[in-house]
Motif scaffolding. Sequence first.
Motif, mmCIF file in Angstrom:
data_model
loop_
_atom_site.group_PDB
_atom_site.id
_atom_site.type_symbol
_atom_site.label_atom_id
_atom_site.label_comp_id
_atom_site.label_asym_id
_atom_site.label_seq_id
_atom_site.Cartn_x
_atom_site.Cartn_y
_atom_site.Cartn_z
ATOM 1 N N GLU A 177 1.058 -0.562 -0.388
ATOM 2 C CA GLU A 177 0.285 0.331 0.198
ATOM 3 C C GLU A 177 0.817 0.907 0.409
ATOM 4 O OE1 GLU A 177 -3.590 0.603 1.177
ATOM 5 O OE2 GLU A 177 -3.768 -2.224 1.864
ATOM 6 N N GLN A 178 0.540 2.518 -0.383
ATOM 7 C CA GLN A 178 1.323 3.226 -0.336
ATOM 8 C C GLN A 178 1.282 4.309 1.372
ATOM 9 O OE1 GLN A 178 -0.873 5.816 -3.730
ATOM 10 N NE2 GLN A 178 1.423 6.121 -4.935
ATOM 11 N N TRP A 179 1.784 4.393 1.824
ATOM 12 C CA TRP A 179 2.682 3.079 1.476
ATOM 13 C C TRP A 179 3.373 3.065 3.242
ATOM 14 C CZ3 TRP A 179 2.524 8.798 0.158
ATOM 15 C CH2 TRP A 179 1.755 8.337 -1.442
ATOM 16 N N TRP A 180 2.638 1.377 2.925
ATOM 17 C CA TRP A 180 2.890 0.520 4.519
ATOM 18 C C TRP A 180 2.578 -0.964 3.693
ATOM 19 C CZ3 TRP A 180 -1.893 -1.380 5.886
ATOM 20 C CH2 TRP A 180 -2.699 -1.219 5.848
ATOM 21 N N TRP A 181 2.844 -1.745 4.470
ATOM 22 C CA TRP A 181 2.608 -3.394 4.171
ATOM 23 C C TRP A 181 1.090 -3.524 5.050
ATOM 24 C CZ3 TRP A 181 6.149 -4.340 0.817
ATOM 25 C CH2 TRP A 181 7.422 -3.899 0.748
ATOM 26 N N ARG A 182 0.604 -4.455 4.195
ATOM 27 C CA ARG A 182 -0.435 -4.920 5.291
ATOM 28 C C ARG A 182 -0.669 -6.424 4.264
ATOM 29 N NH1 ARG A 182 -6.231 -3.039 5.290
ATOM 30 N NH2 ARG A 182 -6.231 -1.286 4.328
ATOM 31 N N VAL A 183 -0.736 -6.727 6.269
ATOM 32 C CA VAL A 183 0.162 -8.088 6.524
ATOM 33 C C VAL A 183 -1.517 -9.327 6.765
ATOM 34 C CG1 VAL A 183 1.885 -9.984 7.335
ATOM 35 C CG2 VAL A 183 2.248 -7.520 6.591
ATOM 36 N N HIS A 184 -1.738 -9.913 6.219
ATOM 37 C CA HIS A 184 -2.404 -10.887 6.544
ATOM 38 C C HIS A 184 -1.877 -12.219 7.295
ATOM 39 C CE1 HIS A 184 -6.106 -8.955 6.391
ATOM 40 N NE2 HIS A 184 -5.743 -8.578 5.113
ATOM 41 N N GLY B 101 -7.316 -21.867 5.264
ATOM 42 C CA GLY B 101 -6.671 -20.436 3.861
ATOM 43 C C GLY B 101 -7.465 -19.413 4.525
ATOM 44 N N GLU B 102 -8.187 -19.902 5.509
ATOM 45 C CA GLU B 102 -8.901 -18.138 6.357
ATOM 46 C C GLU B 102 -7.759 -16.898 6.581
ATOM 47 O OE1 GLU B 102 -8.047 -20.526 7.737
ATOM 48 O OE2 GLU B 102 -7.975 -20.290 9.961
ATOM 49 N N ARG B 103 -8.483 -16.025 6.433
ATOM 50 C CA ARG B 103 -6.924 -14.924 7.603
ATOM 51 C C ARG B 103 -7.642 -15.051 8.725
ATOM 52 N NH1 ARG B 103 -8.929 -10.003 2.954
ATOM 53 N NH2 ARG B 103 -7.293 -10.763 1.812
ATOM 54 N N ALA B 104 -6.257 -15.502 9.435
ATOM 55 C CA ALA B 104 -6.317 -15.942 11.378
ATOM 56 C C ALA B 104 -6.416 -14.377 11.832
ATOM 57 C CB ALA B 104 -4.729 -16.508 10.836
ATOM 58 N N PHE B 105 -5.382 -13.431 11.032
ATOM 59 C CA PHE B 105 -5.179 -12.093 11.920
ATOM 60 C C PHE B 105 -5.045 -11.235 10.932
ATOM 61 C CE2 PHE B 105 -1.443 -14.341 13.731
ATOM 62 C CZ PHE B 105 -0.415 -14.087 13.158
ATOM 63 N N ALA B 106 -4.888 -9.760 11.099
ATOM 64 C CA ALA B 106 -4.083 -9.411 10.360
ATOM 65 C C ALA B 106 -3.095 -8.245 11.080
ATOM 66 C CB ALA B 106 -5.165 -7.874 9.757
ATOM 67 N N THR B 107 -1.828 -7.384 10.674
ATOM 68 C CA THR B 107 -1.129 -6.866 11.219
ATOM 69 C C THR B 107 -0.682 -6.377 10.048
ATOM 70 O OG1 THR B 107 0.700 -6.871 12.158
ATOM 71 C CG2 THR B 107 0.791 -8.559 11.053
ATOM 72 N N ALA B 108 0.819 -5.256 10.652
ATOM 73 C CA ALA B 108 1.132 -4.201 9.834
ATOM 74 C C ALA B 108 3.069 -4.043 9.899
ATOM 75 C CB ALA B 108 -0.220 -2.611 9.884
ATOM 76 N N ASN B 109 3.437 -3.990 8.107
ATOM 77 C CA ASN B 109 4.647 -3.446 8.420
ATOM 78 C C ASN B 109 5.724 -4.208 9.676
ATOM 79 O OD1 ASN B 109 4.272 -1.705 6.910
ATOM 80 N ND2 ASN B 109 2.862 0.369 8.724
ATOM 81 N N GLU B 110 4.894 -5.164 9.517
ATOM 82 C CA GLU B 110 5.602 -6.445 10.546
ATOM 83 C C GLU B 110 5.719 -7.906 10.365
ATOM 84 O OE1 GLU B 110 7.331 -4.914 14.421
ATOM 85 O OE2 GLU B 110 6.994 -7.659 15.091
ATOM 86 N N ILE B 111 6.215 -8.638 9.933
ATOM 87 C CA ILE B 111 6.352 -10.508 9.752
ATOM 88 C C ILE B 111 6.846 -10.667 10.783
ATOM 89 C CG2 ILE B 111 6.821 -11.793 7.809
ATOM 90 C CD1 ILE B 111 6.263 -9.820 6.242
ATOM 91 N N ARG C 227 7.496 -3.338 16.395
ATOM 92 C CA ARG C 227 8.525 -3.174 17.167
ATOM 93 C C ARG C 227 9.020 -1.172 16.589
ATOM 94 N NH1 ARG C 227 11.276 -7.763 18.455
ATOM 95 N NH2 ARG C 227 13.882 -6.695 18.396
ATOM 96 N N THR C 228 8.285 -0.759 14.752
ATOM 97 C CA THR C 228 8.908 0.401 14.954
ATOM 98 C C THR C 228 6.349 0.394 14.736
ATOM 99 O OG1 THR C 228 8.344 -0.675 12.266
ATOM 100 C CG2 THR C 228 10.399 0.040 13.621
ATOM 101 N N ILE C 229 6.507 1.798 14.927
ATOM 102 C CA ILE C 229 5.284 1.745 13.971
ATOM 103 C C ILE C 229 5.786 3.507 12.614
ATOM 104 C CG2 ILE C 229 3.777 2.941 15.458
ATOM 105 C CD1 ILE C 229 4.624 5.360 16.182
ATOM 106 N N GLY C 230 4.908 3.678 11.508
ATOM 107 C CA GLY C 230 5.032 4.097 10.397
ATOM 108 C C GLY C 230 5.957 3.962 8.880
ATOM 109 N N ALA C 231 5.515 2.344 9.610
ATOM 110 C CA ALA C 231 6.548 1.322 8.772
ATOM 111 C C ALA C 231 8.058 1.727 8.911
ATOM 112 C CB ALA C 231 5.878 1.652 6.725
ATOM 113 N N GLY C 232 8.001 1.249 9.815
ATOM 114 C CA GLY C 232 10.043 1.387 9.913
ATOM 115 C C GLY C 232 10.249 2.320 10.674
ATOM 116 N N LEU C 233 9.173 3.886 10.516
ATOM 117 C CA LEU C 233 10.340 4.540 10.961
ATOM 118 C C LEU C 233 10.548 5.662 12.381
ATOM 119 C CD1 LEU C 233 7.913 7.461 8.721
ATOM 120 C CD2 LEU C 233 9.986 6.754 8.562
#
Length: 352
Positions: A143-150, A156-166, A300-306
């Motif tokens: 996404e502009q400018w971050w990562w959506r993670v499921h 194969g169902e979506r268990a939970f979502a997170t963002a910018n960290e895997i 560990r971070t917010i703002g996609a590593g910022l």
Amino acid sequence: MAGCARAQNGFGHDPADRSPAVNVRLTVALVFAACGTLGGCGGVQSALAPHGEHASLVAGLSWTMFIGAALIALAVAGLTLYAMFGPPERRARFLDRKLIIGGGIVFPTATLSALLVYSLLLTQRIVPDPAGENTLRIEVVGEQWWWRVHYLGAEGERAFATANEIRIPTGRLVEFILTTADVIHSFWVPGLAGKLDMIPGHVNTLRLKADKTGVLRGQCAEYCGGAHALMALMTVVDTPEEYADWFDRQREPAGEPNEAPLVRGRDLFLASGCGGCHTIRGIGADGVIGPDLTHVGSRRTIGAGLLPVTANAMADWIASPDHFKPEVRMPPFGGLEADDLDALAAYLESLK
Ligand code: CUA
């Protein structure tokens, strides 16, 4: 000559006198420069510090190419200098036709062909095992400018979502399902694998296995607009046990705040309309425009590593996200009272 003239005139020192010291300084400067350059070979975002089999193969290929190229460059430089400054009777040997054909045609053809075969064979080994029952499947959306993670569950169902960290465990095949919500991005965690584009209307998959725990930094590797360079992705490689604990915690909804300021923070989150863009499972906030914040405090971070995940950084971010990430889609909430901002930030930081 100029140096001699100056020395004779009594001005300063003859540069020739200083040359050993200058040479030492030059050498030291070169060594530092080389260290600085090689320093990039380690660290959290380097293809030369591999944390998995595929990254190791890529790193091996890179080193082979680099060392081979360096040796050939040195040899060519040495021969060039010899041809220019060597004893004339020996330099004449360079005119030999066999040397020209051997060094100019046969050697490069043989070397490049060997490298081609080597890299093709190696690339074949990089193609990983097919996905199986135990494969961990993670959808990542650029996404502009971050990562959506499921994270996907067993069915194969979506268990939970997170963002910018895997997070991924060692020793288990992981399949990243890569798409984009807007423009082309490129998923790249150099310590784990090569980069792979995220293309509109297309699904790319990247399978890999990590073999060493650690924290790695990834980065969008395709220009995707103004804040492209500020689109980082933290990747944590855990032991399987740590990973299982983390997975179970992430599945849970957000905990109930147990202190008055945190309760106030949650109420402000809902009252300020944050839930229009962000999801926090368990409190009735289900916006899907921005990152899921259910466990934002555990990242560990917010703002996609910022910025680090501290209450202060959260408050700064909420008040003026565009100060940290120009063109960011999140509007500034600078109108909040300082107390309210602190309560809101403290609540978000408490979402472990
Ligand atoms: Cu996303 Cu560059």
